[in-house]
Design a protein around this motif. Structure first.
Motif, PDB file in Angstrom:
ATOM      1  N   PRO A   1       0.805  -1.229   0.000  1.00  0.00           N
ATOM      2  CA  PRO A   1       0.000   0.000   0.000  1.00  0.00           C
ATOM      3  C   PRO A   1       0.837   1.278   0.000  1.00  0.00           C
ATOM      4  O   PRO A   1       0.509   2.240  -0.711  1.00  0.00           O
ATOM      5  N   ILE A   2       1.914   1.287   0.746  1.00  0.00           N
ATOM      6  CA  ILE A   2       2.765   2.477   0.825  1.00  0.00           C
ATOM      7  C   ILE A   2       3.513   2.691  -0.487  1.00  0.00           C
ATOM      8  O   ILE A   2       3.562   3.811  -1.011  1.00  0.00           O
ATOM      9  N   LEU A   3       4.068   1.617  -1.037  1.00  0.00           N
ATOM     10  CA  LEU A   3       4.836   1.750  -2.264  1.00  0.00           C
ATOM     11  C   LEU A   3       3.956   2.112  -3.451  1.00  0.00           C
ATOM     12  O   LEU A   3       4.342   2.941  -4.288  1.00  0.00           O
ATOM     13  N   VAL A   4       2.778   1.512  -3.557  1.00  0.00           N
ATOM     14  CA  VAL A   4       1.889   1.819  -4.672  1.00  0.00           C
ATOM     15  C   VAL A   4       1.398   3.261  -4.585  1.00  0.00           C
ATOM     16  O   VAL A   4       1.352   3.978  -5.594  1.00  0.00           O
ATOM     17  N   THR A   5       1.062   3.698  -3.383  1.00  0.00           N
ATOM     18  CA  THR A   5       0.634   5.086  -3.202  1.00  0.00           C
ATOM     19  C   THR A   5       1.738   6.055  -3.607  1.00  0.00           C
ATOM     20  O   THR A   5       1.500   7.013  -4.356  1.00  0.00           O
ATOM     21  N   SER A   6       2.938   5.803  -3.151  1.00  0.00           N
ATOM     22  CA  SER A   6       4.069   6.670  -3.490  1.00  0.00           C
ATOM     23  C   SER A   6       4.359   6.635  -4.989  1.00  0.00           C
ATOM     24  O   SER A   6       4.667   7.669  -5.596  1.00  0.00           O
ATOM     25  N   LEU A   7       4.249   5.464  -5.600  1.00  0.00           N
ATOM     26  CA  LEU A   7       4.493   5.334  -7.030  1.00  0.00           C
ATOM     27  C   LEU A   7       3.470   6.115  -7.848  1.00  0.00           C
ATOM     28  O   LEU A   7       3.827   6.858  -8.765  1.00  0.00           O
ATOM     29  N   VAL A   8       2.203   5.981  -7.511  1.00  0.00           N
ATOM     30  CA  VAL A   8       1.149   6.667  -8.264  1.00  0.00           C
ATOM     31  C   VAL A   8       1.279   8.183  -8.117  1.00  0.00           C
ATOM     32  O   VAL A   8       1.200   8.925  -9.098  1.00  0.00           O
ATOM     33  N   ILE A   9       1.489   8.633  -6.902  1.00  0.00           N
ATOM     34  CA  ILE A   9       1.624  10.082  -6.684  1.00  0.00           C
ATOM     35  C   ILE A   9       2.889  10.606  -7.372  1.00  0.00           C
ATOM     36  O   ILE A   9       2.864  11.661  -8.018  1.00  0.00           O
ATOM     37  N   GLY A  10       3.986   9.888  -7.260  1.00  0.00           N
ATOM     38  CA  GLY A  10       5.228  10.309  -7.898  1.00  0.00           C
ATOM     39  C   GLY A  10       5.113  10.370  -9.413  1.00  0.00           C
ATOM     40  O   GLY A  10       5.604  11.306 -10.056  1.00  0.00           O
TER      41      GLY A  10
ATOM     42  N   VAL B   1       1.451   8.995   1.624  1.00  0.00           N
ATOM     43  CA  VAL B   1       1.917   7.863   2.438  1.00  0.00           C
ATOM     44  C   VAL B   1       1.288   7.922   3.827  1.00  0.00           C
ATOM     45  O   VAL B   1       0.901   6.896   4.387  1.00  0.00           O
ATOM     46  N   GLY B   2       1.138   9.112   4.376  1.00  0.00           N
ATOM     47  CA  GLY B   2       0.470   9.246   5.675  1.00  0.00           C
ATOM     48  C   GLY B   2      -0.975   8.778   5.618  1.00  0.00           C
ATOM     49  O   GLY B   2      -1.450   8.072   6.514  1.00  0.00           O
ATOM     50  N   VAL B   3      -1.677   9.154   4.549  1.00  0.00           N
ATOM     51  CA  VAL B   3      -3.070   8.716   4.390  1.00  0.00           C
ATOM     52  C   VAL B   3      -3.125   7.200   4.191  1.00  0.00           C
ATOM     53  O   VAL B   3      -3.998   6.519   4.750  1.00  0.00           O
ATOM     54  N   ALA B   4      -2.200   6.649   3.406  1.00  0.00           N
ATOM     55  CA  ALA B   4      -2.170   5.202   3.197  1.00  0.00           C
ATOM     56  C   ALA B   4      -1.928   4.463   4.512  1.00  0.00           C
ATOM     57  O   ALA B   4      -2.530   3.416   4.764  1.00  0.00           O
TER      58      ALA B   4
ATOM     59  N   LEU C   1      -2.766   5.593   7.502  1.00  0.00           N
ATOM     60  CA  LEU C   1      -3.987   5.716   8.297  1.00  0.00           C
ATOM     61  C   LEU C   1      -5.061   4.754   7.825  1.00  0.00           C
ATOM     62  O   LEU C   1      -5.777   4.154   8.639  1.00  0.00           O
ATOM     63  N   VAL C   2      -5.185   4.598   6.518  1.00  0.00           N
ATOM     64  CA  VAL C   2      -6.224   3.726   5.969  1.00  0.00           C
ATOM     65  C   VAL C   2      -5.874   2.252   6.153  1.00  0.00           C
ATOM     66  O   VAL C   2      -6.718   1.451   6.540  1.00  0.00           O
ATOM     67  N   CYS C   3      -4.622   1.887   5.876  1.00  0.00           N
ATOM     68  CA  CYS C   3      -4.221   0.474   5.883  1.00  0.00           C
ATOM     69  C   CYS C   3      -3.487   0.053   7.150  1.00  0.00           C
ATOM     70  O   CYS C   3      -3.139  -1.121   7.281  1.00  0.00           O
ATOM     71  N   GLY C   4      -3.236   0.961   8.061  1.00  0.00           N
ATOM     72  CA  GLY C   4      -2.438   0.641   9.243  1.00  0.00           C
ATOM     73  C   GLY C   4      -3.021  -0.451  10.104  1.00  0.00           C
ATOM     74  O   GLY C   4      -2.298  -1.337  10.579  1.00  0.00           O
ATOM     75  N   ASN C   5      -4.330  -0.427  10.306  1.00  0.00           N
ATOM     76  CA  ASN C   5      -4.981  -1.452  11.123  1.00  0.00           C
ATOM     77  C   ASN C   5      -4.829  -2.829  10.484  1.00  0.00           C
ATOM     78  O   ASN C   5      -4.482  -3.803  11.160  1.00  0.00           O
TER      79      ASN C   5
END
Length: 89
Positions: free
Chosen positions: A23-32, A58-61, A63-67
């Protein structure tokens, strides 16, 4: 403990690491990628234009996926510790 058991544990470990980092890497990749395309089109070369949205994304990712990430890691660790006596004995 056989070599098959060690390979199975290593495979599980790599799969859990891949699941947790996705989740973190995909979010960073898409935004980048989006910011890179925007910078290419407008010829604006500002470092903070790429850094700040990635940081927020990444912070939002997290928060959403942390649990889910925490539960996945805890389940893997509990399964590993519960199977440890059977592997050693």
């Amino acid at each position: 403990m056989t070599d098959t058991t060690i390979i199975a544990i290593a495979l599980q470990t790599m799969l859990v690491a891949l699941k947790l980092s996705a989740p973190i890497l995909v979010t960073s990749l898409v935004i980048g990628f989006t910011i890179s395309v925007f910078q290419s089109m407008t010829q604006i070369q500002e470092f903070t234009l790429a850094f700040v949205p990635k940081l927020i994304g990444v912070g939002v990712a997290l928060l959403v996926c942390g649990n889910w990430m925490l539960h996945t890691l805890m389940a893997f660790t509990i399964d590993l510790f519960e199977g440890l006596p059977a592997m050693l004995g």
